[in-house]
Design a protein around this motif. Structure first.
Motif, PDB file in Angstrom:
ATOM      1  N   ARG A 198      15.178  36.206  85.492  1.00  0.00           N
ATOM      2  CA  ARG A 198      14.687  35.056  84.721  1.00  0.00           C
ATOM      3  C   ARG A 198      14.157  33.973  85.654  1.00  0.00           C
ATOM      4  N   TYR A 251      25.090  30.597  80.015  1.00  0.00           N
ATOM      5  CA  TYR A 251      23.645  30.697  79.798  1.00  0.00           C
ATOM      6  C   TYR A 251      23.319  31.953  78.989  1.00  0.00           C
ATOM      7  N   HIS A 252      24.048  33.046  79.257  1.00  0.00           N
ATOM      8  CA  HIS A 252      23.837  34.285  78.505  1.00  0.00           C
ATOM      9  C   HIS A 252      24.160  34.057  77.030  1.00  0.00           C
ATOM     10  N   LYS A 303      23.862  31.263  75.446  1.00  0.00           N
ATOM     11  CA  LYS A 303      22.739  30.492  74.912  1.00  0.00           C
ATOM     12  C   LYS A 303      21.573  31.414  74.557  1.00  0.00           C
ATOM     13  N   LYS A 304      21.290  32.328  75.455  1.00  0.00           N
ATOM     14  CA  LYS A 304      20.138  33.204  75.260  1.00  0.00           C
ATOM     15  C   LYS A 304      20.351  34.163  74.095  1.00  0.00           C
ATOM     16  N   GLN A 305      21.608  34.499  73.819  1.00  0.00           N
ATOM     17  CA  GLN A 305      21.911  35.428  72.740  1.00  0.00           C
ATOM     18  C   GLN A 305      21.984  34.759  71.377  1.00  0.00           C
ATOM     19  N   GLU A 307      10.733  26.967  77.029  1.00  0.00           N
ATOM     20  CA  GLU A 307      11.986  26.371  77.484  1.00  0.00           C
ATOM     21  C   GLU A 307      11.789  25.471  78.699  1.00  0.00           C
TER      22      GLU A 307
END
Length: 527
Positions: free
Chosen positions: A246, A222-223, A225-227, A305
């Motif tokens: 989050r 997930y990190h 994805k966020k980056q 999102e």
């Protein structure tokens, strides 16, 4: 019994046939025939039982495979992956090895399904699984956890963590090559999160089972994805704290929508040559009981999102309409629209319905869209813009120069205004500042007969430079920071720019009272 009766009956039968003897005793003959029938029946039943047992074993094996194997790709599924991971960890611990758990997720896989259909999406998943398996070591385990999520587990020597990095890099090099399916060529990227049960060559005792490994790999993925997607990260404890925060934000946003905690702030838009107030841009703020006033840069991406941006925006727009009804009718209201909202084919109708419900003149409304909106579905965006402009709503292209809009789009799409991004305006701070880009945008607007607004004006030097470029609107902290509806109301009261005070000389209704009255009218019309 068959042998005994047969030993007596058969000689008598043979004697009767060849020597004209008396023949066998009828009772014994019947007993022998009965024994023969029982033997035949028993043999047939034995054959049937054998076939039944075989079929049952085959069915049990098939059921076991269905319970443990993903039917589409042939990989393990989520249920069996946990057991297989724990077994691999036990063997690795006996050999003094570490275990790495990698979570793989295709980026934007939903768009592939939406554009090409689920059959093509399934073919992409099958090809992806084959590419992953081909690159994995023989003792590694691969699973499809669901949807477009895959995972693999491998053992490695604790001092050779780079072996895992090398494998992941090879995955990025080969797995995301274009998928050639039938007459289609589909490009895809992926995000990967990796977790291990060792830290600095020592076993991490907090990792007790496969579920914990998967949880950590999922957080790392997930990190990634966020980056920005199309990358990988190893799990770090700080990521879990970020994810927990989050999740708290997500829960807070959902509660905020239900409790109407999102409120509009307003930034002045001014004619830079005359200094006359022209209108306000509505800015979103979240008045959280726990976090205080939260900036839109924090909550808007999350609201997009989790699919709540439309609800947040509608709440803000309704409040802004109620506020703007108290202003001088010459003052305009600008509203930012999310790219997510423009993917809704009914957005224009929803906005027009809100205008009618609040009796707000469409000519006073200006919606602002970013350049990124033009690449999602240009046909739909053109249709929405045309529909809104036909009703009198004006359309601005926000943050111009930071995206990829073409001159053809500017020529064919009916924009009413261009807004120069603050990053270009900030370069005008000193007398020697570079004004090339701003000059080019102003000239472009003049050539296309599109008015220009400059954002981020924060000093007199910038303002004076912009005045020399022509007839522009401007906004920024030089004219004042964003204000609440009550602060705007008081500002307009002092300058005699409230609707009721200019027309009748009577005192205007307080903003909160007007909002409550508007909500009552809206509920009455809905009933």
């Amino acid at each position: 019994m068959f042998v005994g009766t047969g030993g007596s009956v058969l000689p008598s039968v043979i004697d009767a046939i060849f020597s004209n003897g008396r023949g066998p005793d009828k009772l014994l003959a019947n007993a022998m025939l009965l024994n023969i029938a029982l033997i035949v029946f028993g043999w047939r039943r034995y054959r049937q039982l054998t076939v039944e047992i075989s079929e049952r074993k085959r069915a049990e094996q098939q059921a076991r495979e269905l319970a443990e194997i993903d039917p589409l790709t042939g990989c393990l599924n989520r249920r069996s992956m946990g057991i297989a991971t724990d077994n691999l960890r036990e063997r690795a611990m006996e050999n003094g090895q570490a275990v790495a758990y990698a979570m793989i997720d295709l980026d934007n896989f939903k768009q592939i399904n939406d554009m090409h259909g689920h059959s093509i999406g399934d073919q992409v998943l099958v090809s992806l699984s084959e590419r992953i398996v081909d690159l994995l070591p023989e003792d590694a385990i691969c699973a499809r956890l669901g949807g477009d999520e895959f995972a693999f587990v491998m053992a490695y020597e604790p001092h050779m963590r780079s072996r895992v990095d090398e494998l992941v890099i090879r995955l990025f090099d080969r797995v995301i090559l274009p998928f050639r399916l039938e007459s289609l060529v589909i490009d895809a990227t992926m995000s990967i999160g990796v977790a291990t049960d060792h830290e600095e060559l020592v076993q991490n005792l907090s990792v007790t089972d496969a579920n914990e490994l998967m949880h950590r790999a999922d957080i790392a993925m997930y990190h990634a994805k966020k980056q920005g997607k199309n990358r990988y990260f190893w799990f770090e404890p700080s990521m879990e704290n970020e994810l927990r925060f989050r999740n708290e934000l997500e829960a807070g946003i959902r509660r905020g929508v239900a409790e109407a905690e999102f409120v509009p702030y307003y930034e002045q838009q001014v004619d830079i040559n005359t200094g006359e107030l022209a209108g306000f841009e509505m800015l979103a703020r979240w008045q959280s009981p726990q976090l205080g006033v939260v900036s839109p840069e924090v909550f808007i991406p999350i609201a997009e999102e989790i699919g709540l941006i439309s609800e947040v925006s509608e709440q803000l727009i309704k409040r802004a309409f109620a506020d703007a009804q108290l202003w001088d009718e010459k003052l305009t209201l600008s509203v930012n629209i999310s790219p997510v909202q423009l993917r809704d084919p009914w957005f224009a109708q929803k906005l027009l319905k809100m205008l009618v419900a609040h009796n707000f003149p469409a000519e006073r409304l200006e919606i602002e869209v970013t350049e990124s909106c033009l690449h999602d579905n240009i046909g739909m965006v053109r249709s929405m813009i045309t529909s809104l402009r036909n009703q009198g709503v004006k359309i601005s292209l926000d943050d111009f120069g930071t995206g990829y809009s073409s001159l053809e789009q500017l020529r064919t799409l009916p924009f009413d205004r261009l807004k120069i991004d603050r990053s270009f305006v900030s370069e005008l701070r000193s007398s020697g500042g570079d004004s090339t880009i701003v000059d080019a945008i102003v000239s472009l607007g003049r050539g296309l007969n599109i008015p220009i607004t400059a954002e981020g004006i924060e000093s007199e030097e910038v303002l004076e430079t912009l005045k020399e470029m022509g007839d522009l609107k401007g906004q920024g902290y030089l004219f004042g920071k964003p204000e609440t509806s009550q602060e705007v109301f008081e500002r307009l009261r002092r300058t005699n720019k409230l609707a009721s005070t200019r027309e009748t000389g009577q005192s205007a209704v307080e903003p909160q009272d007007e909002i409550e009255q508007a909500e009552i009218r809206l509920q009455a019309s809905a009933n």
